[in-house]
Design a protein around this motif. Structure first.
Motif, PDB file in Angstrom:
ATOM      1  N   ALA A 244      -7.447 -40.676  30.758  1.00 13.74           N
ATOM      2  CA  ALA A 244      -7.547 -41.317  29.556  1.00 13.74           C
ATOM      3  C   ALA A 244      -7.220 -42.750  29.600  1.00 13.74           C
ATOM      4  N   PHE A 245      -7.611 -42.665  30.234  1.00  7.94           N
ATOM      5  CA  PHE A 245      -7.697 -44.550  30.800  1.00  7.94           C
ATOM      6  C   PHE A 245      -9.440 -45.266  30.695  1.00  7.94           C
ATOM      7  N   GLN A 246     -10.159 -43.928  29.849  1.00  9.12           N
ATOM      8  CA  GLN A 246     -11.878 -44.419  30.531  1.00  9.12           C
ATOM      9  C   GLN A 246     -12.081 -45.426  29.251  1.00  9.12           C
ATOM     10  N   THR A 247     -10.927 -44.953  27.633  1.00  2.00           N
ATOM     11  CA  THR A 247     -10.659 -45.765  26.622  1.00  2.00           C
ATOM     12  C   THR A 247      -9.500 -46.699  26.303  1.00  2.00           C
ATOM     13  N   PRO A 248      -9.521 -47.832  25.978  1.00  2.86           N
ATOM     14  CA  PRO A 248      -8.423 -48.562  26.160  1.00  2.86           C
ATOM     15  C   PRO A 248      -7.479 -48.089  24.882  1.00  2.86           C
ATOM     16  N   TYR A 249      -8.355 -47.400  23.771  1.00  2.73           N
ATOM     17  CA  TYR A 249      -7.932 -46.935  22.615  1.00  2.73           C
ATOM     18  C   TYR A 249      -7.444 -45.342  22.890  1.00  2.73           C
ATOM     19  N   LEU A 250      -6.841 -44.671  20.971  1.00  3.44           N
ATOM     20  CA  LEU A 250      -6.450 -42.975  21.613  1.00  3.44           C
ATOM     21  C   LEU A 250      -7.038 -42.504  20.291  1.00  3.44           C
ATOM     22  N   GLU A 251      -6.826 -41.530  20.971  1.00  2.06           N
ATOM     23  CA  GLU A 251      -7.810 -40.183  19.642  1.00  2.06           C
ATOM     24  C   GLU A 251      -7.621 -40.721  18.453  1.00  2.06           C
ATOM     25  N   TYR A 252      -8.437 -40.361  17.479  1.00  2.00           N
ATOM     26  CA  TYR A 252      -7.232 -40.578  16.022  1.00  2.00           C
ATOM     27  C   TYR A 252      -6.187 -40.120  15.575  1.00  2.00           C
ATOM     28  N   ASP A 253      -5.950 -39.322  15.921  1.00  2.00           N
ATOM     29  CA  ASP A 253      -4.677 -38.134  15.737  1.00  2.00           C
ATOM     30  C   ASP A 253      -3.032 -39.034  16.644  1.00  2.00           C
ATOM     31  N   GLY A 254      -3.213 -39.703  17.224  1.00  2.00           N
ATOM     32  CA  GLY A 254      -2.990 -40.821  17.976  1.00  2.00           C
ATOM     33  C   GLY A 254      -1.457 -41.403  17.637  1.00  2.00           C
ATOM     34  N   TYR A 255      -2.799 -41.987  16.579  1.00  2.00           N
ATOM     35  CA  TYR A 255      -2.380 -43.341  15.594  1.00  2.00           C
ATOM     36  C   TYR A 255      -0.891 -42.974  14.775  1.00  2.00           C
TER      37      TYR A 255
ATOM     38  N   SER B  58      -8.175 -30.745  27.600  1.00  2.27           N
ATOM     39  CA  SER B  58      -8.762 -31.939  26.470  1.00  2.27           C
ATOM     40  C   SER B  58      -7.992 -31.888  25.153  1.00  2.27           C
ATOM     41  N   SER B  59      -7.386 -31.467  25.008  1.00  4.19           N
ATOM     42  CA  SER B  59      -6.616 -31.368  23.763  1.00  4.19           C
ATOM     43  C   SER B  59      -4.909 -32.344  23.575  1.00  4.19           C
ATOM     44  N   THR B  60      -4.691 -32.544  25.063  1.00  7.84           N
ATOM     45  CA  THR B  60      -3.691 -33.699  25.465  1.00  7.84           C
ATOM     46  C   THR B  60      -4.207 -34.652  26.115  1.00  7.84           C
ATOM     47  N   ILE B  61      -4.945 -35.354  26.069  1.00  7.67           N
ATOM     48  CA  ILE B  61      -5.875 -35.981  27.385  1.00  7.67           C
ATOM     49  C   ILE B  61      -5.174 -37.336  26.519  1.00  7.67           C
ATOM     50  N   ALA B  62      -5.737 -37.846  25.207  1.00 12.37           N
ATOM     51  CA  ALA B  62      -5.677 -39.294  24.471  1.00 12.37           C
ATOM     52  C   ALA B  62      -5.451 -39.392  23.218  1.00 12.37           C
ATOM     53  N   ALA B  63      -4.925 -38.127  22.620  1.00 17.16           N
ATOM     54  CA  ALA B  63      -4.082 -37.462  21.574  1.00 17.16           C
ATOM     55  C   ALA B  63      -2.440 -37.789  21.284  1.00 17.16           C
ATOM     56  N   VAL B  64      -1.660 -38.497  22.163  1.00 21.92           N
ATOM     57  CA  VAL B  64      -0.724 -38.751  21.899  1.00 21.92           C
ATOM     58  C   VAL B  64      -0.265 -36.995  21.439  1.00 21.92           C
ATOM     59  N   SER B  65      -0.519 -36.364  21.797  1.00 17.77           N
ATOM     60  CA  SER B  65      -0.374 -35.028  21.010  1.00 17.77           C
ATOM     61  C   SER B  65       1.107 -34.038  21.277  1.00 17.77           C
ATOM     62  N   VAL B  66       2.517 -33.660  19.853  1.00 15.56           N
ATOM     63  CA  VAL B  66       3.201 -33.689  20.020  1.00 15.56           C
ATOM     64  C   VAL B  66       3.335 -32.104  21.584  1.00 15.56           C
ATOM     65  N   TYR B  67       1.891 -31.226  21.527  1.00 20.31           N
ATOM     66  CA  TYR B  67       1.501 -30.518  22.399  1.00 20.31           C
ATOM     67  C   TYR B  67       1.688 -30.801  23.519  1.00 20.31           C
ATOM     68  N   SER B  68       1.271 -31.670  23.840  1.00 24.20           N
ATOM     69  CA  SER B  68       1.592 -32.148  25.331  1.00 24.20           C
ATOM     70  C   SER B  68       3.590 -32.565  26.228  1.00 24.20           C
ATOM     71  N   PHE B  69       4.481 -32.714  25.071  1.00 21.48           N
ATOM     72  CA  PHE B  69       5.080 -31.780  25.094  1.00 21.48           C
ATOM     73  C   PHE B  69       6.120 -30.368  24.783  1.00 21.48           C
ATOM     74  N   VAL B  70       5.581 -30.307  24.092  1.00 22.83           N
ATOM     75  CA  VAL B  70       6.206 -29.049  23.286  1.00 22.83           C
ATOM     76  C   VAL B  70       5.441 -26.929  24.358  1.00 22.83           C
ATOM     77  N   VAL B  71       4.832 -27.233  24.934  1.00 24.55           N
ATOM     78  CA  VAL B  71       3.729 -26.927  25.721  1.00 24.55           C
ATOM     79  C   VAL B  71       4.768 -26.429  26.947  1.00 24.55           C
ATOM     80  N   PRO B  72       5.230 -27.013  27.390  1.00 27.14           N
ATOM     81  CA  PRO B  72       5.715 -27.276  28.667  1.00 27.14           C
ATOM     82  C   PRO B  72       6.966 -26.481  28.374  1.00 27.14           C
ATOM     83  N   LEU B  73       7.465 -27.000  27.599  1.00 20.50           N
ATOM     84  CA  LEU B  73       8.606 -27.103  27.167  1.00 20.50           C
ATOM     85  C   LEU B  73       9.064 -25.829  26.615  1.00 20.50           C
ATOM     86  N   PHE B  74       8.033 -24.964  25.500  1.00 22.87           N
ATOM     87  CA  PHE B  74       8.175 -23.782  25.611  1.00 22.87           C
ATOM     88  C   PHE B  74       7.545 -22.933  26.740  1.00 22.87           C
ATOM     89  N   PHE B  75       7.409 -22.439  27.318  1.00 19.74           N
ATOM     90  CA  PHE B  75       6.967 -22.276  28.885  1.00 19.74           C
ATOM     91  C   PHE B  75       8.658 -22.934  29.503  1.00 19.74           C
TER      92      PHE B  75
END
Lengths: 470, 495
Positions: free
Chosen positions: B25-36, B131-148
């Motif tokens: 995630a810290f390979q770049t100082p920025y986020l993926e586009y949707d993370g903003y 890959s989809s939850t590294i730098a995207a600030v994706s809600v799925y990073s929270f929802v997927v573990p919670l789901f399981f």
């Protein structure tokens, strides 16, 4: 949970009348608070306009160009219009009919051996159902149809078959499709209880009345069925439909129906499946479906309340959630009803058309009742274009979508169109998909079109254009 | 002692997953586009206490509808560090907890800690999820573990204290994402499967299903009522433009699906499904299969994004594969090859490393590279300082959130399509304006959306042979920023 102690019939009747009155007045009161004194729904305006024509003994509606067929509902309104002003009548009659419907339903439920608790739940569900709220907030022929149906059902269950026949026959003179549905339900009851004579008597009375009407009054029953494309919006109000079912109540109905369909029998199951299927195409069927949904929903809720739950902790929560969901759905619907068309600006725009030059009005066909009532002008076409002759459909499409001024003008003149009424909904998908498409582009850019009226704010936009041939 | 050893190993797997994620995630100082989008929400919550529901910048002004728990959680952690740091670390921390919940679920199903640990390890590196939850600030990073986690609780909900935890978890999930409806659908399919298999349906199960159904509907009415009325039933497809929806599966082939799901989870997962349905037949496993069937159906109907659907499916297959691995151990133990169990598992782990682990890292690295570059950000910051508030910037749809965050100017479109009118027209026009030859048509579209600036990012320029020809009309377009990123000022109107 402890059973509810038996309530005296008079108290129950009074409670039903009071609660139904409050619920039916809510949309009107909210509407008035918002500064909108217009009636709710296009049907209300259509009904008082037609009733006015009936009162004047007109045989043809000059605005729509249609023959005025005999309709018991319109004749009844015309009769009352001679005593009470039309606009007041349009607000009072639905409320009175609504209260009667609620009382009749309670009578029918007690005759069907619903327990008092189940009956109370069913009545409450009925009063907060979108089907009831819409039908009895507008001056709608279904308001009378349901009363006649419930009265007929009550007489049937009390073995007064001729009176039942009389009530069901009256439906024939309002809407033949509703009459056929009512007749089918009478037949189902007769088949279940093996009381075929009851069905035969009902049919006989209906046939007798029909024969008298045909022979002496030249009455010709016509089935008018305009099936739209199937859509969830047609059947469920939560997805934007105007007349339909609420999803929470429908889920309760499904639960009860899944548990009781064998007990209900093949005929009722088939009838319900048919009504549900047809409701996806035409929202009028949901009026009858609503009665089944309410009855089954009440059985489901009563069962959930009285059943011994294994997870006692969630029993109270679940029932509370069901009640809250039903209430929220209803309140949301009441709010939508109270802010539905026509708005004051809508009617003001159409009033401008009244004083403008002669000529037909071009606008979306769903606005026809409002155009006729407020502007008292005819429309170029007042029904779904899919029912129009092919060349007419081509002409209308060309008028709306062509940017060729010569072609558009020739078509406007051909169909004697003098006025164009445009709303925000028409610009945002009802007629045009894109901005400045076709006629929308020509109107402000052509001297022959004169802007008569323009209102625009964040939520509404109404423009009236006059087309001058020279 | 043995119990602690397994917990230590689980802890190590969790740490390894988390550290690897953080490094990438810290390979770049920025986020993926949707993370903003979420970053902006976090900052707004910090300032005002509520999410940014009425957004003046997105689509030139619109209303956002979303359940806000994830954003509030991020905002809470942002109190202890900068928002930019918190939104990189916390989602990866949440995403790493998947190993714990998969372990719990597998242990609950098989009772075997060793296969549960192996499955937990596999779940940490599912390519689609990783890959989809590294730098995207994706809600799925929270929802997927919670789901399981909820799946684990539902497998054990007959215990009183678990029921209370389940309620709280459901409450959090409902206010985080509408995926709760997938759970309801899965429960209904489970009911049908139980009926078909001739199992007795416990009343507790029906009661829980009823509660869950009405709970979800009630909460959804609060959050999505407007969207239901606006979109009708098509809200299920989230108003995604037709062209975008059609392209969801066009570029994907079966090999890529295996690549994203993982070879080991797929093979062992499918073996488990076959064994459970035709021989083993346990209700708990049928529940997992029901959820898998639900996600499979949703993917077929394009009701869920491909990467997210595959992420769920992969994890479910990993859970199911625990059973296959357990059966494999039991079988091999009875044979002459019982001494080869450990080598066999080493081989499986090696195969997993080559087919999934390395792929996950490669995919994640590629995904991180899709973040905006320093030049892109510099240009937008320059634009913020050299333009007026309320002006509109046209960029690609993916760059929409970037424009609103760094330039703090209105965008024409971004990846949030809910409650947007005429989205198909807007999407079509925004995408085609960059390829138009006819200047008048381009100006018409630009005037329609009141565009003041056109923004070409480095990625945008490199993906084209050349910029649109109409931009060479200096009477209409002025190049005001000319580096590796280009910004044009639009100053003409069609009359």
């Amino acid at each position: 949970m402890k059973p509810i102690p038996p309530i005296k019939k008079r108290i129950m009747l009074l409670a039903i009348l009071c609660v139904s009155l409050i619920i039916l007045l809510l949309p009107q009161i909210l509407r008035m608070i918002r500064g909108n004194e217009n009636l709710i729904g296009a049907e209300s305006y259509e009904a008082i306009r037609i009733a006015g024509l009936v009162k004047d003994n007109a045989t043809v509606d000059l605005l729509s160009g249609e023959r005025i067929e005999f309709n018991l509902f319109h004749h009844l309104i015309a009769l009352f219009e001679s005593i009470i002003p039309a606009l007041v009548l349009a607000k009072i009659i639905p409320v009175i009919f609504g209260m009667c419907a609620a009382v009749l339903l309670s009578k029918v439920l007690s005759q069907l051996k619903f327990s008092q608790e189940q009956a109370i739940i069913a009545i409450i569900l009925f009063l907060i159902s979108p089907g009831y709220l819409y039908v009895y907030s507008t001056l709608n022929q279904y308001s009378l149809i349901i009363i006649l149906f419930l009265a007929g059902a009550s007489f049937l269950l009390a073995d007064k078959h001729y009176l039942c026949g009389f009530c069901i026959s009256a439906i024939l003179f309002i809407d033949i499709l509703s009459f056929l549905i009512a007749l089918a339900l009478i037949f189902i009851h007769a088949a279940r209880s093996k009381e075929y004579p009851a069905f035969i008597k009902t049919v006989s009375i209906a046939a007798l009345f029909l024969a008298i009407a045909v022979i002496f009054f030249s009455f010709i029953p016509r089935i008018e069925l305009h099936l739209a494309s199937p859509s969830f919006s047609t059947i469920f109000v939560n997805f934007g439909g105007i007349l339909g079912l609420g999803i929470p109540l429908f889920i309760l109905f499904l639960i009860s129906f899944a548990a009781n369909w064998k007990k209900a029998g093949l005929l009722i199951t088939a009838c319900i499946v048919l009504l549900v299927s047809l409701s996806f195409f035409e929202s009028g069927f949901t009026v009858f479906l609503n009665l089944f949904v309410v009855a089954f929903g009440a059985l489901a809720l009563s069962l959930l309340i009285n059943r011994r739950w294994e997870l006692q902790n969630i029993k109270f929560l679940t029932i509370l959630l069901i009640v809250c969901t039903l209430l929220f759905s209803s309140l949301s619907y009441i709010n939508r009803l109270s802010s539905s068309q026509p708005s004051p600006h809508f009617s003001a725009a159409l009033m401008q058309v009244k004083t403008a030059n002669p000529g037909f009005v071009l606008t979306h066909e769903s606005y026809a009742p409002y155009v006729y009532y407020f502007s008292q002008k005819g429309m170029a076409w007042n029904r779904s274009l899919s029912n129009a002759p092919l060349d007419f459909r081509r002409d209308m499409h060309a008028i709306y979508l062509s940017r060729d001024l010569k072609e558009t003008e020739s078509l406007l003149q051909k169909h004697d169109i003098g006025l164009i009424f445009i709303t925000k909904e028409m610009e945002e998908g009802l007629v045009w998909e894109k901005e400045n498409q076709g006629l929308e582009f020509l109107l402000p850019n052509t001297p022959r079109f004169k802007l008569l009226y323009n209102f625009e704010d964040s939520t509404e936009k109404y423009t009236v254009w006059e087309y001058r041939k020279e | 002692m043995r119990l602690q050893k397994h917990l230590i190993i689980l802890g190590m797997i969790f740490l390894a997953t988390f550290l690897l994620r953080i490094i990438l995630a810290f390979q770049t100082p920025y986020l993926e586009y949707d993370g903003y989008f979420n970053l902006r929400q976090v900052e707004h919550i910090q300032k005002t206490g509520i999410p940014l529901y009425k957004d003046d910048l997105s689509y030139g002004g619109r209303v956002n509808i979303f359940p806000p728990v994830f954003q509030y959680v991020l905002a809470l952690f942002s109190q202890f560090s900068s928002p930019e740091f918190a939104v990189k670390v916390i989602p990866n921390l949440f995403a790493s907890t998947i190993v714990i919940f998969v372990y719990l679920v597998c242990n609950s199903l098989t009772g075997k800690k060793s296969v549960s640990l192996l499955s937990a390890f596999f779940s940490g590196f599912v390519p689609a999820f990783f890959s989809s939850t590294i730098a995207a600030v994706s809600v799925y990073s929270f929802v997927v573990p919670l789901f399981f986690f909820i799946v684990y609780l539902m497998l054990n909900f007959r215990k009183q204290h678990i029921l209370y935890v389940l309620f709280i978890a459901l409450l959090v999930l409902v206010f985080s994402h509408p995926i709760i409806f997938v759970l309801i659908l899965a429960l209904i399919i489970h009911l049908l499967l139980l009926k078909v298999e001739g199992f007795e349906i416990r009343k507790q199960y029906l009661e829980l299903l009823l509660f869950l159904t009405f709970f979800s509907i009630w909460i959804s009415f609060f959050i999505y009522n407007k969207a239901f009325l606006f979109h009708g039933i098509s809200i299920i497809w989230q108003n995604i433009p037709g062209m975008l929806l059609q392209n969801y599966f066009i570029d994907i082939n079966y090999l890529q699906i295996i690549y994203l799901v993982g070879f080991i989870p797929l093979v062992f997962g499918l073996i488990s499904v076959h064994h459970i349905l035709f021989q083993y037949k346990r209700t708990n496993f049928l529940f997992i299969i029901s959820i898998s069937i639900t996600f499979f159906i949703l993917l077929l109907l394009k009701m869920v994004q491909l990467d997210i659907g595959l992420a769920f499916l992969s994890i479910l297959l990993i859970i199911l594969s625990a059973h296959a691995l357990d059966e494999l151990i039991l079988y091999v133990q009875k044979t002459k090859f019982s001494t080869f169990i450990i080598p066999a598992f080493v081989v499986i782990i090696i195969v997993f490393l080559f087919t999934s682990f390395f792929q996950a890292i490669v995919l994640a690295s590629e995904q991180v590279k899709k973040s905006p570059s320093a030049e892109d950000v510099k240009a937008l910051v320059w634009l913020k300082e050299n333009s007026h508030v309320g002006q509109t910037v046209l960029g690609s749809i993916d760059e929409g959130y970037l424009i609103t965050y760094y330039a703090q100017r209105k965008n024409v479109a971004d990846n949030n399509f809910l409650l947007v009118k005429n989205i198909n027209t807007r999407y079509d026009e925004v995408t085609k304006v960059f390829d138009l030859k006819l200047e008048t048509e381009a100006v018409r579209i630009l005037n329609k959306y009141e565009v003041d600036y056109i923004y070409f990012s480095e990625e945008s320029i490199s993906s084209r042979k050349s910029l649109p020809g109409y931009l060479s009309d200096f009477s209409c377009f002025t190049l005001i920023y000319n580096q590796t990123v280009k910004i044009f000022n639009v100053h003409c109107r069609l009359t």
